[in-house]
Design a protein around this motif. Structure first.
Motif, PDB file in Angstrom:
ATOM      1  N   UNK A 135       0.824  -1.202   0.000  1.00  0.00           N
ATOM      2  CA  UNK A 135       0.000   0.000   0.000  1.00  0.00           C
ATOM      3  C   UNK A 135       0.860   1.255   0.000  1.00  0.00           C
ATOM      4  N   UNK A 136       1.996   1.201   0.689  1.00  0.00           N
ATOM      5  CA  UNK A 136       2.887   2.363   0.690  1.00  0.00           C
ATOM      6  C   UNK A 136       3.454   2.617  -0.702  1.00  0.00           C
ATOM      7  N   UNK A 137       3.799   1.552  -1.431  1.00  0.00           N
ATOM      8  CA  UNK A 137       4.243   1.736  -2.814  1.00  0.00           C
ATOM      9  C   UNK A 137       3.134   2.375  -3.632  1.00  0.00           C
ATOM     10  N   UNK A 138       1.911   1.861  -3.474  1.00  0.00           N
ATOM     11  CA  UNK A 138       0.777   2.401  -4.232  1.00  0.00           C
ATOM     12  C   UNK A 138       0.561   3.874  -3.887  1.00  0.00           C
ATOM     13  N   UNK A 139       0.540   4.190  -2.582  1.00  0.00           N
ATOM     14  CA  UNK A 139       0.231   5.554  -2.160  1.00  0.00           C
ATOM     15  C   UNK A 139       1.383   6.506  -2.424  1.00  0.00           C
ATOM     16  N   UNK A 140       2.599   5.982  -2.482  1.00  0.00           N
ATOM     17  CA  UNK A 140       3.745   6.866  -2.694  1.00  0.00           C
ATOM     18  C   UNK A 140       3.680   7.534  -4.062  1.00  0.00           C
ATOM     19  N   UNK A 141       2.991   6.913  -5.013  1.00  0.00           N
ATOM     20  CA  UNK A 141       2.859   7.561  -6.318  1.00  0.00           C
ATOM     21  C   UNK A 141       2.122   8.895  -6.174  1.00  0.00           C
ATOM     22  N   UNK A 142       1.108   8.929  -5.311  1.00  0.00           N
ATOM     23  CA  UNK A 142       0.370  10.177  -5.059  1.00  0.00           C
ATOM     24  C   UNK A 142       1.193  11.133  -4.199  1.00  0.00           C
TER      25      UNK A 142
END
Length: 211
Positions: A135-142
């Motif tokens: 989830x951190x990888x996913x959210x780090x894009x934002x």
């Protein structure tokens, strides 16, 4: 080939779309052209307070040999080490924290958030740490949109991200035998912490007003 629409990867993707940082209204405010420099500086300081420490979430999760695919975790650890350096450079460029009422309470909230993420990463329930890390990888894009905007405003270069991409992250999730519910729980909690962080930043911006 892993699909981002099915299995654990699909769950995390849908959670990110509904509850991730990009879905929070204040994220749009921070990445807008008219974003106030003090709001961007505040965000940079807060993100560094939560994610700029060592060991970070990826390092903690990778410390468990059974947490997930080693190649993905090792790539995430290396990639996020570079992100921590980027954050540190941004904090230096942003300068001191903007004066804001309730600073002591904000620091307490940030400490609590960092502790909550560490607890997630150290969970003994197989799949929770991996879900939080994915989830951190996913959210780090934002969040990196925000950091890149701040870097442009404060006059420093934006290094290319070397975190695993979303396709590799989906493959890592779908190769792990952990229960999808455990992965989803870890992801939900990570997204909830980021929503809380953005809400705190929004409240702090409101408290500063327009002076």
């Amino acid at each position: 080939m892993a699909s981002m629409d099915t299995g654990a990867a699909g769950l995390v993707r849908r959670l990110a779309a509904a509850d991730g940082a990009a879905a929070h209204p204040f994220h749009a405010t921070l990445i807008a052209r008219a974003a106030a420099p003090r709001d961007l500086g505040d965000a940079v300081h807060a993100l560094c307070a939560v994610h700029g420490h060592h060991p970070d979430l990826f390092e903690i999760v990778a410390g468990d040999p059974a947490a997930g695919p080693r190649d993905w975790l090792e790539a995430a650890v290396a990639g996020f080490a570079a992100e921590r350096l980027f954050l540190a450079n941004l904090v230096a460029a942003a300068g001191p924290l903007p004066s804001t009422p309730g600073q002591a309470q904000s620091e307490t909230a940030l400490t609590a958030e960092r502790h909550a993420l560490e607890m997630l990463a150290r969970s003994e329930r197989t799949g929770v740490g991996l879900g939080a890390a994915a989830a951190l990888v996913w959210d780090w894009t934002a969040l990196r949109q925000l950091l890149a905007h701040a870097a442009d405003r404060f006059g420093i270069d934006v290094p290319p991200s070397t975190l695993p991409d979303l396709a590799a992250t989906a493959a890592a999730l779908d190769s792990c035998p952990a229960a999808e519910r455990a992965v989803a729980f870890g992801a939900q909690q990570l997204f909830a912490q980021h929503r809380g962080l953005l809400s705190l930043l929004e409240a702090r911006a409101s408290a500063r007003g327009h002076d």
